[in-house]
Design an enzyme around this catalytic site. Structure first.
Site, short mmCIF file in Angstrom:
data_model
loop_
_atom_site.label_atom_id
_atom_site.label_comp_id
_atom_site.label_asym_id
_atom_site.label_seq_id
_atom_site.Cartn_x
_atom_site.Cartn_y
_atom_site.Cartn_z
N GLU A 1 -31.02 -25.18 -6.38
CA GLU A 1 -32.48 -25.38 -6.44
C GLU A 1 -33.08 -25.45 -5.05
OE1 GLU A 1 -33.09 -28.80 -8.96
OE2 GLU A 1 -32.25 -27.75 -10.67
N HIS B 1 -37.19 -27.74 -12.87
CA HIS B 1 -36.59 -29.08 -12.92
C HIS B 1 -37.67 -30.14 -13.13
CE1 HIS B 1 -32.88 -31.58 -11.57
NE2 HIS B 1 -33.58 -32.22 -12.50
N ARG C 1 -27.87 -30.14 -15.26
CA ARG C 1 -27.73 -29.78 -13.85
C ARG C 1 -27.30 -28.31 -13.79
NH1 ARG C 1 -30.37 -33.60 -13.15
NH2 ARG C 1 -30.01 -35.41 -11.81
C1 GLV Z 1 -33.47 -35.59 -13.48
O1 GLV Z 1 -32.91 -34.57 -13.34
C2 GLV Z 1 -32.79 -36.82 -13.73
O2 GLV Z 1 -31.57 -36.87 -13.61
O3 GLV Z 1 -33.48 -37.81 -14.04
#
Ligand code: GLV
Length: 329
Positions: A278, A296, A249
């Site tokens: 983001e 991401h 993250r």
């Molecule tokens: C993506 O970021 C997830 O947490 O699956």
């Protein structure tokens, strides 16, 4: 007696794979738009339109808080997050309302480990500079490469520090065996499976690992304790040849401090699949040559995304049957 309404399952955006097994149980399945709802008020309006809802399948960019839960209505039994991370969910608010929370753990492991290595290799071998150099005609103009041009970092035998010893951290560490790397790991508790063959990893505290590693890869959840875990002071403690990878993250790194560290060559490079805010990079980030970026997309292979939908359906089915779901948080 009037017939009871069918259970209502709302998925907040389209995902690869099908929800047929849920529809076959007689549930009314409503699926949101392709890109979901970047603005929370639009998401709340969508939920209100379909309330009362029994189960919401949420995305990691949906903020599951009191406003979200109110909009879903008082019949809500569960929120199933189409993600492994669940920092978007106020789990205390869900617990107060006896709303079960589930996630999709196994499906994201391999894809996220692949993107971590994609970024590691790209950052170490300067792909963000090399690809545009070829693509925009720089190579053709420059002629044959000098043997000292665009030198990158060597990887084999170097030290990789994994922060967070969960499934994804393990998958990233296992991939490093092909490069014969030394593995360090930082975790709240000891994991003997990491310390046994084939990883033979050594547990270190965060500071020691950051000082010693050539490559650092972040695989811990975002919590109040890990927010800005990698700050200016910790960046300054790393070796100038360090490559920092984040596929977890964005807010685990102080992104403004990272921009400064990359600009001043305090560390060599970074590879980021996630951003603090983001989809907006911190000022200056995209102007830097020594950062490899992806949007991401860790789990972004059809096989893994379909598997996530399958796991979501297993959890929703169990909840609708009144059973304990396989992946509660
Ligand atoms: C993506 O970021 C997830 O947490 O699956």
């Amino acid at each position: 007696m009037p017939a009871a309404d069918p259970p209502k399952v709302v998925v907040t955006r389209q995902t690869p794979g099908a929800y047929d097994t849920i529809a076959a149980m007689g549930a009314d399945v409503v699926i949101g738009p392709d890109k979901g709802f970047p603005h929370q008020p639009d998401l709340h309006r969508f939920l209100r339109e379909h309330a009362p809802i029994d189960v919401v399948v949420s995305m990691f960019h949906d903020e599951v808080n009191d406003a979200f839960l109110n909009a879903a209505g008082g019949r809500l039994r569960a929120v199933v997050n189409y993600a492994v991370g669940y920092d978007n969910i106020d789990t205390a608010a869900c617990a107060r309302r006896r709303v079960t929370v589930c996630n999709t753990p196994e499906a994201t492991t391999e894809g996220t480990a692949d993107i971590a290595w994609t970024l590691l290799l790209a950052a170490a071998r300067r792909l963000p500079e090399l690809d545009p150099f070829v693509r925009r005609g720089g190579w053709a103009e420059h002629g044959l490469m000098g043997m000292g041009d665009f030198l990158g970092l060597d990887i084999a035998g170097r030290t990789l520090h994994i922060i967070g010893a969960g499934r994804i951290g393990m998958a990233v560490a296992l991939r490093s065996l092909g490069w014969g790397m030394r593995i360090l790991y930082t975790s709240r508790r000891r994991h003997r499976d990491w310390e046994n063959a084939p990883l033979n990893a050594r547990r270190v505290d965060l500071e020691a690992g950051l000082r010693e590693a050539d490559f650092v890869s972040i695989h811990c959840p975002l919590t109040p304790e890990t927010r800005h875990l990698i700050n200016a002071q910790r960046l300054a403690s790393m070796k100038p040849r360090t490559v920092l990878i984040n596929t977890a993250r964005g807010a685990i790194i102080d992104e403004a401090a990272l921009v400064e560290a990359l600009r001043s060559n305090t560390i060599y490079a970074a590879g980021l699949d996630v951003l603090e805010n983001e989809p907006h990079p911190a000022p200056g980030l995209i102007d830097l040559p020594n950062v490899a970026l992806t949007p991401h997309i860790g789990s972004g292979a059809a096989r893994y995304r379909e598997m996530m939908t399958e796991i979501v359906c297993e959890n929703v089915a169990a909840i609708l049957k009144g059973q304990t779901p396989p992946n509660p948080i």
